[in-house]
Design a protein around this motif. Structure first.
Motif, PDB file in Angstrom:
ATOM      1  N   MET A   1       0.874  -1.072   0.119  1.00 14.76           N
ATOM      2  CA  MET A   1      -0.012  -0.065   0.171  1.00 14.76           C
ATOM      3  C   MET A   1       0.901   1.208  -0.065  1.00 14.76           C
ATOM      4  SD  MET A   1      -2.670   1.275   3.048  1.00 14.76           S
ATOM      5  CE  MET A   1      -2.315   2.839   3.524  1.00 14.76           C
ATOM      6  N   VAL A   2       0.623   2.106  -0.905  1.00 18.08           N
ATOM      7  CA  VAL A   2       1.281   3.405  -0.870  1.00 18.08           C
ATOM      8  C   VAL A   2       0.534   4.426  -0.027  1.00 18.08           C
ATOM      9  CG1 VAL A   2       2.071   5.265  -2.450  1.00 18.08           C
ATOM     10  CG2 VAL A   2       2.507   2.723  -3.241  1.00 18.08           C
ATOM     11  N   ALA A   3       1.290   5.162   0.808  1.00 17.82           N
ATOM     12  CA  ALA A   3       0.368   6.279   1.656  1.00 17.82           C
ATOM     13  C   ALA A   3      -0.007   7.416   0.641  1.00 17.82           C
ATOM     14  CB  ALA A   3       1.393   6.531   2.871  1.00 17.82           C
ATOM     15  N   LYS A   4      -1.089   7.835   0.389  1.00 19.80           N
ATOM     16  CA  LYS A   4      -1.450   8.942  -0.394  1.00 19.80           C
ATOM     17  C   LYS A   4      -1.539   9.872   0.552  1.00 19.80           C
ATOM     18  CE  LYS A   4      -2.027   8.514  -4.554  1.00 19.80           C
ATOM     19  NZ  LYS A   4      -0.840   9.191  -5.393  1.00 19.80           N
ATOM     20  N   ASN A   5      -2.019   9.874   1.868  1.00 21.01           N
ATOM     21  CA  ASN A   5      -2.422  10.941   2.563  1.00 21.01           C
ATOM     22  C   ASN A   5      -1.271  11.009   3.732  1.00 21.01           C
ATOM     23  OD1 ASN A   5      -5.083  11.598   1.597  1.00 21.01           O
ATOM     24  ND2 ASN A   5      -5.684   9.496   2.156  1.00 21.01           N
ATOM     25  N   ILE A   6      -0.709  12.071   3.499  1.00 23.24           N
ATOM     26  CA  ILE A   6       0.594  12.308   4.216  1.00 23.24           C
ATOM     27  C   ILE A   6       0.498  13.692   5.071  1.00 23.24           C
ATOM     28  CG2 ILE A   6       3.300  12.871   4.333  1.00 23.24           C
ATOM     29  CD1 ILE A   6       2.920  11.285   1.352  1.00 23.24           C
ATOM     30  N   ALA A   7       0.899  13.599   6.511  1.00 29.55           N
ATOM     31  CA  ALA A   7       0.934  14.824   7.384  1.00 29.55           C
ATOM     32  C   ALA A   7       2.130  15.235   7.521  1.00 29.55           C
ATOM     33  CB  ALA A   7       0.142  14.331   8.697  1.00 29.55           C
ATOM     34  N   TYR A   8       2.502  16.305   7.358  1.00 28.32           N
ATOM     35  CA  TYR A   8       3.907  16.831   7.119  1.00 28.32           C
ATOM     36  C   TYR A   8       4.102  17.761   8.392  1.00 28.32           C
ATOM     37  CZ  TYR A   8       8.545  18.177   5.448  1.00 28.32           C
ATOM     38  OH  TYR A   8       9.898  18.330   5.242  1.00 28.32           O
ATOM     39  N   VAL A   9       4.797  17.488   9.403  1.00 29.46           N
ATOM     40  CA  VAL A   9       4.844  18.249  10.790  1.00 29.46           C
ATOM     41  C   VAL A   9       6.231  19.339  10.705  1.00 29.46           C
ATOM     42  CG1 VAL A   9       4.589  18.194  13.159  1.00 29.46           C
ATOM     43  CG2 VAL A   9       3.453  16.571  11.760  1.00 29.46           C
ATOM     44  N   HIS A  10       6.067  20.484  10.843  1.00 26.96           N
ATOM     45  CA  HIS A  10       7.137  21.543  11.047  1.00 26.96           C
ATOM     46  C   HIS A  10       6.720  22.192  12.121  1.00 26.96           C
ATOM     47  CE1 HIS A  10      10.915  22.895   8.864  1.00 26.96           C
ATOM     48  NE2 HIS A  10      10.042  24.309   9.109  1.00 26.96           N
ATOM     49  N   ASP A  11       7.910  22.817  12.763  1.00 26.86           N
ATOM     50  CA  ASP A  11       7.595  23.508  13.996  1.00 26.86           C
ATOM     51  C   ASP A  11       7.537  24.874  13.785  1.00 26.86           C
ATOM     52  OD1 ASP A  11      10.237  23.797  13.735  1.00 26.86           O
ATOM     53  OD2 ASP A  11      10.790  22.747  15.515  1.00 26.86           O
ATOM     54  N   ILE A  12       7.772  25.369  12.730  1.00 27.82           N
ATOM     55  CA  ILE A  12       7.538  27.036  12.539  1.00 27.82           C
ATOM     56  C   ILE A  12       6.720  27.131  11.102  1.00 27.82           C
ATOM     57  CG2 ILE A  12       9.489  27.513  14.042  1.00 27.82           C
ATOM     58  CD1 ILE A  12      10.953  28.449  11.471  1.00 27.82           C
ATOM     59  N   SER A  13       6.326  28.341  11.114  1.00 26.50           N
ATOM     60  CA  SER A  13       5.553  28.740   9.702  1.00 26.50           C
ATOM     61  C   SER A  13       6.525  28.383   8.691  1.00 26.50           C
ATOM     62  CB  SER A  13       4.858  30.098   9.771  1.00 26.50           C
ATOM     63  OG  SER A  13       4.582  30.314   8.700  1.00 26.50           O
ATOM     64  N   LEU A  14       6.090  28.142   7.279  1.00 27.65           N
ATOM     65  CA  LEU A  14       6.719  27.931   6.325  1.00 27.65           C
ATOM     66  C   LEU A  14       6.956  29.175   5.786  1.00 27.65           C
ATOM     67  CD1 LEU A  14       5.760  24.623   4.661  1.00 27.65           C
ATOM     68  CD2 LEU A  14       7.707  25.160   6.113  1.00 27.65           C
ATOM     69  N   ASN A  15       6.425  30.304   6.109  1.00 31.04           N
ATOM     70  CA  ASN A  15       6.314  31.694   5.711  1.00 31.04           C
ATOM     71  C   ASN A  15       7.866  32.095   6.066  1.00 31.04           C
ATOM     72  OD1 ASN A  15       3.779  31.831   4.526  1.00 31.04           O
ATOM     73  ND2 ASN A  15       3.112  32.511   6.617  1.00 31.04           N
ATOM     74  N   TYR A  16       8.560  31.709   6.807  1.00 25.67           N
ATOM     75  CA  TYR A  16       9.853  31.932   7.291  1.00 25.67           C
ATOM     76  C   TYR A  16      10.702  31.386   5.987  1.00 25.67           C
ATOM     77  CZ  TYR A  16      14.379  32.134   9.788  1.00 25.67           C
ATOM     78  OH  TYR A  16      15.264  32.387  10.222  1.00 25.67           O
ATOM     79  N   ASP A  17      11.831  32.135   5.611  1.00 21.17           N
ATOM     80  CA  ASP A  17      12.807  31.609   4.646  1.00 21.17           C
ATOM     81  C   ASP A  17      14.042  31.110   4.869  1.00 21.17           C
ATOM     82  OD1 ASP A  17      11.155  32.058   2.364  1.00 21.17           O
ATOM     83  OD2 ASP A  17      11.586  34.241   2.142  1.00 21.17           O
ATOM     84  N   GLY A  18      14.142  30.280   5.980  1.00 26.41           N
ATOM     85  CA  GLY A  18      15.278  29.505   6.355  1.00 26.41           C
ATOM     86  C   GLY A  18      15.272  28.364   5.360  1.00 26.41           C
ATOM     87  N   GLY A  19      16.398  27.739   5.203  1.00 26.12           N
ATOM     88  CA  GLY A  19      16.811  26.557   4.560  1.00 26.12           C
ATOM     89  C   GLY A  19      16.101  25.238   4.719  1.00 26.12           C
ATOM     90  N   ALA A  20      15.574  25.144   5.817  1.00 31.76           N
ATOM     91  CA  ALA A  20      14.705  24.119   6.183  1.00 31.76           C
ATOM     92  C   ALA A  20      13.127  24.338   5.488  1.00 31.76           C
ATOM     93  CB  ALA A  20      14.701  23.864   7.719  1.00 31.76           C
TER      94      ALA A  20
END
Length: 138
Positions: A1-20
């Motif tokens: 089974m291929v996971a089609k629904n993925i939760a991506y957890v990141h601890d700060i807003s992706l509006n920030y322009d750091g490398g991560a």
């Protein structure tokens, strides 16, 4: 089974322009282009357990969880994450050097090493952005 629904957890807003954050935006963009449903959980956890449970409780609705940067979460948030990954397969993607206690903010005074041992030890896959990251967390 291929996971089609993925939760991506990141601890700060992706509006920030750091490398991560730049790398994470790219990963999510490409994943969505490939047809995956990727839910983003990028808001910092609060000290209010009801707010956390309402937002992050939906982690259980996914087939796979990607734990990106997570070490800035408060302990309440980490507990929600730990509860979800007990029953849902997950990948730990590490691209920061600030995990396991080296992050200078004093709000996160919980035993990160205890969480890290469980997280890295039970992941379906650990992904390190560079060999230096492996050395840091080994």
């Amino acid at each position: 089974m291929v996971a089609k629904n993925i939760a991506y957890v990141h601890d700060i807003s992706l509006n920030y322009d750091g490398g991560a954050e730049i790398a994470t935006r790219t990963i999510i963009k490409v994943g969505r282009e490939l047809g995956y449903n990727i839910g983003l959980f990028d808001n910092p956890m609060t000290a209010d357990p009801e707010i956390n449970a309402a937002h992050f409780g939906s982690l259980r609705d996914y087939d796979l969880i990607v734990l990106s940067n997570i070490w800035r979460f408060l302990q309440e948030g980490m507990d929600i994450i730990m509860d979800a990954i007990r029953t849902i397969p997950y990948v730990k993607y590490q691209h920061d050097y600030d995990g396991l206690g080296s992050f200078p903010i004093k709000i996160n005074q919980y035993p990160r090493a205890d969480y890290a041992e469980k997280i890295y030890g039970n992941a379906a896959l650990n992904v390190f952005q560079s060999p230096e990251h492996i050395k840091f967390f080994a």
